[in-house]
Design a protein around this motif. Structure first.
Motif: not given
Length: 588
Positions: A239-243, A245-249, A270-271, A305-310
């Protein structure tokens, strides 16, 4: 004093309540009771604007079939339609428009050297079109435009080959053998763009009971350069967690053992960086995870802003009840405490996906769990009242919905652009181009969808507008204007004023414009430190008109047919000079 304190306290409570409401995230839930295991990412197969489910047929106990559950209404799905493989069991399924008809097709592998292609009839019904033999047994398959030719390709790995195989699509349903690259960790593969260079990359991971992760960076031609693999107890999802433009893990650690598994209170991120490294981040959880289930990332409350679901368990032993929790992003890499959006007694949760359940622009979720060897799928529909994208995606698997501007003529220099787009691969961005220059890029989306909302100030006249969308493989789609041929469309801005700024703003003619004579020469000039002495307009090196002591030049010029170079000059009383040049073509 008491009255002041009481009023101040009342004002603070109102403010706190408003702030709490603004940060609320809510979902409704629907339970599907068809006992089907959902193993694959949802996608819109029947082109109704709602994503459908790929599931195991029946109880999923090795019957050599896979199934598709099609949406029939918001939150409602029809019965399974099962499809048989000629041999073996489905190991992995990939989605893409293989024959260029605008509908998503399927590629299925079963751990042998055969890849099966199932084509979509446009309404979510599939038939086995072809099968072809791969270079080695394939247990995992993904789709992406690996060579930037506009056609979706297949990326395959499997067995102990330690290689990544590419098969180039021809856009008509056929495939040819492409390059082979080393990949030391040939388990489950996913795509992304981890260095942000616009070329698709691949991450390979072993199963959750093993260790090993490896990222391979693509060159845009189908070759991949694998970096050093790394171990750990985390299964990651891109996902691009931090928005940025680079994919993160992103993933949650989990140590499985028949003698007692270990659960953790942390999300691992992992950004991705442009230099092909990763920056690690640990995000604490309030409770232990439910067993390494992938997190999901999207803007769930509409604040940009991106959020995280767990998924969390009731204790650190993986015990029920389990709950779906959302951590709202703060915008600084930090997150608020979890908010429970769903709770269940299902003993074995196994999957959480972001998807589009209805036809709005809010990210929804699919949650799947196992209960006594049967499946339980819960659809979580987002009902949060946030500032989500204004324009919903199209009611189709690929393409655009242009909500604004609704006409090719605007009555103001302030023009609102609102776009929703659907992509074959996970949605990355929407770009807006004006007169050949990129003005806005919006990296905002979820699942296969991406969006853009922007207001631009445009000079009066006719502009050429281009709209583009791309997935994380940078498979680009261009908006096709329905009013005529081509991928750009004319937008005429009408205004009685010419917006000014420091220097010269040319409002007519626009650069690269084609028009008839007489030509309106219109510009506004401003100097910050001195008064204006004069403004001039020159055509093809010859001065045609001057104005003195005014910040505006507005006149009509009789020009012959052909291309002309118009240069505007602004001269200050202290000798300061500024100029601007446009090229326009006068037609007969």
């Amino acid at each position: 004093m008491y009255r002041w304190f009481r009023n101040a306290l009342r004002s603070f409570c109102v403010f706190a309540a408003a702030l709490s409401l603004a940060q609320t995230v809510t979902f409704t839930h629907d339970l599907l009771t068809n006992d089907s295991f959902t193993f694959y990412t949802p996608a819109d197969f029947n082109n109704d604007g709602r994503e459908d489910l790929i599931t195991a047929c029946g109880d999923g106990n090795g019957n050599g079939q896979f199934a598709v559950n099609l949406s029939t209404a918001d939150g409602i799905y029809g019965t399974q339609t099962c499809y048989s493989l000629p041999t073996g069991q489905p190991f992995s399924i990939a989605v893409g428009d293989f024959n260029g008809d605008g509908s998503l097709d399927l590629a299925v592998v079963n751990g042998t050297s055969t890849i099966y292609e199932y084509l979509n009839n446009g309404h979510g019904s599939f038939h086995l079109q072809a099968s072809f033999v791969s270079s080695a047994p394939v247990s995992s398959i993904a789709t992406a435009d690996a060579n930037h030719d506009g056609a979706i390709d297949l990326l395959c790995t499997g067995g102990n080959e330690q290689k990544l195989y590419v098969y180039f699509g021809n856009g008509s349903g056929g495939f040819r053998v492409g390059p082979t690259s080393p990949l030391n960790v040939p388990g489950r593969i996913s795509i992304g763009d981890f260095d942000g260079d616009g070329k698709v990359d691949v991450v390979g991971q072993q199963s959750m009971f093993s260790t090993g992760v490896q990222v391979a960076y693509g060159d845009g031609q189908g070759h991949f350069l694998a970096t050093a693999s790394f171990g750990g107890n985390v299964q990651y999802v891109p996902f691009d967690v931090d928005g940025d433009g680079k994919t993160d893990l992103i993933g949650i650690p989990f140590d499985f053992s028949v003698n007692g598994s270990v659960y953790y209170k942390v999300v691992k991120v992992l950004h991705g960086n442009a230099n092909r490294t990763f920056t690690a981040q640990d995000i604490p959880l309030g409770q232990c995870d439910s067993g390494g289930i992938f997190p999901a990332v999207a803007d769930f409350n509409g604040d940009g802003l991106n959020d995280i679901a767990v998924v969390e368990a009731s204790d650190c032993n993986g015990s029920a009840p389990h709950s779906v929790e959302v951590m709202l992003g703060k915008g600084d890499g930090l997150y608020q405490a979890e908010r429970t959006v769903y709770s269940t007694d299902v003993p074995q949760p196994s999957r959480l996906n972001v998807m589009r359940i209805n036809r709005d622009s809010k990210p929804d979720m699919e949650f799947f769990g196992v209960n006594d060897n049967s499946g339980s799928t819960v659809l979580l529909t987002n009902t949060t009242a946030g500032k989500f994208p204004k324009c919903s995606p199209p009611d189709g698997a690929v393409g655009f919905n242009l909500c604004s501007p609704t006409k090719t003529v605007s009555g103001s220099t302030s023009v609102r652009f609102s776009v929703g787009a659907a992509n074959q691969t996970p949605g990355r961005k929407v770009e807006l181009w004006i007169d050949g220059q990129k003005k806005v890029e919006n990296l905002r989306g979820f699942s296969h969808y991406s969006f853009l909302d922007a207001t631009l100030t445009l000079a009066p006249g006719t502009h050429r507008v281009g709209i583009y969308t791309a997935g994380w493989d940078n498979l680009v789609q261009q908006y096709m204007w329905t009013g005529g041929p081509g991928f750009t469309f004319p937008l005429t801005v009408k205004s009685s004023t010419c917006p000014g700024g420091v220097g010269i703003v040319v409002c007519s003619p626009l650069n690269d414009a084609t028009l008839t004579s007489p030509v309106r020469a219109w510009a506004v000039g401003n100097l910050s430190r001195t008064s204006i002495l004069r403004m001039e307009v020159w055509v093809d090196g010859v001065k045609k008109f001057s104005t003195f002591g005014s910040k505006a030049l507005d006149t009509k010029l009789d020009l012959p047919s052909g291309a002309h170079r118009l240069t505007y000059y602004l001269v200050g009383s202290d000798g300061t000079k500024s100029s601007a040049t446009v090229v326009a073509t006068v037609r007969e």
